[in-house]
Design an enzyme around this catalytic site. Structure first.
Site, mmCIF file in Angstrom:
data_model
loop_
_atom_site.group_PDB
_atom_site.id
_atom_site.type_symbol
_atom_site.label_atom_id
_atom_site.label_comp_id
_atom_site.label_asym_id
_atom_site.label_seq_id
_atom_site.Cartn_x
_atom_site.Cartn_y
_atom_site.Cartn_z
ATOM 1 N N GLU A 266 -10.713 -2.197 4.182
ATOM 2 C CA GLU A 266 -9.312 -1.565 4.537
ATOM 3 C C GLU A 266 -9.017 -0.267 3.941
ATOM 4 O O GLU A 266 -10.138 0.265 3.263
ATOM 5 C CB GLU A 266 -8.419 -2.508 3.946
ATOM 6 C CG GLU A 266 -8.474 -3.774 4.534
ATOM 7 C CD GLU A 266 -7.203 -4.555 4.167
ATOM 8 O OE1 GLU A 266 -6.710 -5.365 5.152
ATOM 9 O OE2 GLU A 266 -7.030 -4.799 2.991
ATOM 10 N N ASP B 192 0.705 -1.467 0.009
ATOM 11 C CA ASP B 192 -0.045 -0.042 0.058
ATOM 12 C C ASP B 192 0.721 1.084 -0.071
ATOM 13 O O ASP B 192 1.760 1.470 0.637
ATOM 14 C CB ASP B 192 -1.114 0.056 1.375
ATOM 15 C CG ASP B 192 -1.654 -1.196 1.589
ATOM 16 O OD1 ASP B 192 -1.817 -1.875 0.521
ATOM 17 O OD2 ASP B 192 -2.432 -1.455 2.499
#
Length: 557
Positions: free
Chosen positions: A232, A56
């Site tokens: 998320e 990420d």
């Protein structure tokens, strides 16, 4: 609290003590991880880590001097996800990146510095920065076997080195599924606002704070859109609405696993925000990318609210990200998407669509390799085997498409002259106007979850259709009708893709076609030393002699 006169050397000593243990043995302290960017699968204008595993994007912000900071989930010891740190790179144009030293280290074996965000505390609300206006505060999840808690670290030098707050955590709810804080400044209420995922409860919590240290729960946004198995990486960002002065916000939520195509994907909700409560315009689940390799996107902090917002996403999917062949072949895994410029617009039947186009590619433009302004029903062929970067921008504009009884196709193909592998895509102008991408003719990676075909439907408006795309060795991104729809697709060929064709067939007689293909320059070549190694912010003189095949995973100076 440490003095604002803290020195870089002192910060590096603090980091050294945090990573002197065996679990981080060999990880460089205060200098960047070096990497070789010459591998045949290594993207040349998309960011990728110097070595090992990245996922990420984190902590992205634009500083007052125009420097973009990209942090990212990084394991500097292996080519799979674990031992998570915050890697760091900087850029002034979002394509030419300088690898920086690792920004935040775990403090002990078993800890992970998970995803989060960063802000510039211009008004010293935190009290960390009494003598400056460019202090940076990172807000991240500390993951352990017992809990996911929210912690902060502060930087006196503009985000290059960080000191962890002595009174961490700043939020703890005794949960192992509570993560990924994204913080923005909400000017109307003069407060900081955090969105965070209660992952397996399908809840996005909204918290507020006056000082980044003390947080108050304000509201929840729950059970909306696609649920998958967990939420998320939420983002909340003010975003302009084309043709309107109405203030709008965008809430983006990533789900993993459980995406419609499998694995991970991101969805978005347009709406309004009053400082404590986000209200969506409707209950529609809108997916931001119709490919399978765009996840956990984050918007840069520091972009004015009334300007198009800039984002970058992780260009992979958790179903296969840890087994793709770039790991054993070249010693790295995962790249980021292109930087994208984002607005909202009412352009489809649903409305409130996210318009997403590549950030200005001018810094990596090389030269026009092919151009035809009157293709009609025909084919453009291009041999780009001598293009050092192996990266192209291509565009096709089709006009005078009739409102009724439109016919014909537009197709593109990238082929390896050595292996015969191909990557294909195209658009049908009749019927339900489908667009497709097919990576099934690429043979370098076989996995049951590596879905090989993707499609969407793209209604024709105003008699026009526009296709834009970027291919960059092992990643393709396409944008339809000025970014009304987009897709990110990775692929891993055994041979270099070096031939391109764009063709049209059976179009209506008055339909016109123009095509242009640009070669793109490598954003890494200028940073390479004689061995092809990119050192980072200690760059040695470059001599780019090794740009495609033949790099050794361990052949780094």
């Amino acid at each position: 609290m440490l003095s604002s006169a803290i020195t870089l050397g002192a910060a590096l000593v603090a980091c050294a003590s945090a990573q002197s243990q065996d679990f981080d043995a060999g990880v460089p302290i205060g200098v960047p991880v070096a990497g070789n960017y010459t591998g045949s699968l290594r993207p040349q204008i998309h960011f990728s880590p110097p070595q090992y595993f990245m996922n990420d994007p984190n902590g992205m912000f634009r500083a007052a001097d125009g420097t973009y900071h990209l942090y990212y989930q990084y394991n500097p010891t292996d080519i799979v996800a674990r031992n998570q740190h915050w890697g760091h790179a900087t850029s002034t144009d979002l394509y030419h990146w300088t690898n920086q030293p690792i920004a935040i280290f775990p403090g002990a074996e078993g800890e992970g510095i998970f995803s989060g965000s960063a802000v510039i505390d211009v008004n010293n609300t935190s009290g960390f920065f009494p003598n400056q206006t460019n202090g940076v505060v990172a807000i991240y999840t500390l993951n352990t076997a017992l809990e996911e808690s929210q912690q902060i670290a502060y930087s006196f030098d503009g985000g290059y080195t960080f000191t962890k707050y002595a009174n961490n955590p700043v939020i703890s709810i005794n949960s192992t599924q509570f993560r990924d804080p994204k913080v923005i400044w909400h000017a109307p209420t003069q407060s900081w606002v955090m969105v965070i995922a209660y992952a397996q409860e399908f809840v996005i919590g909204i918290y507020t704070s006056l000082n980044l240290k003390n947080w108050t729960h304000a509201s929840n946004f729950s059970h909306q859109g696609l649920l998958g198995l967990q939420y998320e990486c939420p983002n909340l960002v003010p975003i302009p609405m084309n043709g309107s002065t109405e203030p709008m916000y965008l809430l983006q939520i990533s789900i993993n696993p459980g995406a419609p195509l499998g694995g991970s994907i991101s969805q978005y909700f347009p709406g309004t925000f009053n400082g404590t409560v986000f209200t969506p315009v409707d209950g529609v689940a809108r997916i931001a990318d119709f490919g399978k390799d765009n996840y956990a996107g984050q918007f840069f902090y520091g972009i004015p609210d009334n300007e198009p917002q800039v984002s970058i996403a992780w260009a992979s999917n958790w179903q296969y990200s840890q087994v793709v062949p770039t790991g054993p072949l070249e010693g790295w895994r995962s790249s980021m998407s292109l930087p994208r410029v984002n607005t909202l617009a009412n352009v489809t039947r649903i409305g409130y669509d996210l318009i997403s186009i590549p950030y200005d590619l001018t810094p990596v433009h090389d030269s026009v390799l092919e151009q035809n302004n009157s293709l009609g029903n025909g084919t453009v062929l291009l041999d780009y085997s001598t293009l050092d970067s192996g990266a192209l921008y291509f565009e096709a504009n089709i006009s005078n498409i009739p409102k009724a009884n439109a016919t014909g196709t537009l197709n593109f193909t990238f082929t390896s002259s050595v292996t015969g592998e191909s990557l294909r895509g195209g658009f049908f102008f009749g019927g339900d106007v489908p667009f497709f991408i097919n990576r099934g003719y690429i043979r370098g990676f076989d996995n049951p979850f590596f879905t090989d075909k993707f499609s969407t439907n793209n209604l024709i408006t105003n008699g026009q259709f526009r296709l834009q795309g970027v291919i960059d060795r092992s990643i393709l991104e396409v944008f339809l009708d000025g970014g009304e729809r987009s897709a990110t697709t990775t692929f891993f060929p055994e041979g270099d893709l070096d031939q391109m064709s764009i063709s049209t067939a059976e179009l209506n007689s008055n339909t016109t076609v123009s095509v242009v293909v640009w070669g793109l320059k490598s954003a890494w070549a200028a940073e390479e030393n004689i061995n092809g190694t990119v050192i980072g912010n200690n760059t040695m003189p470059s001599n780019s002699t090794m740009r495609r095949r033949g790099m050794s995973m361990y052949g780094m100076a």
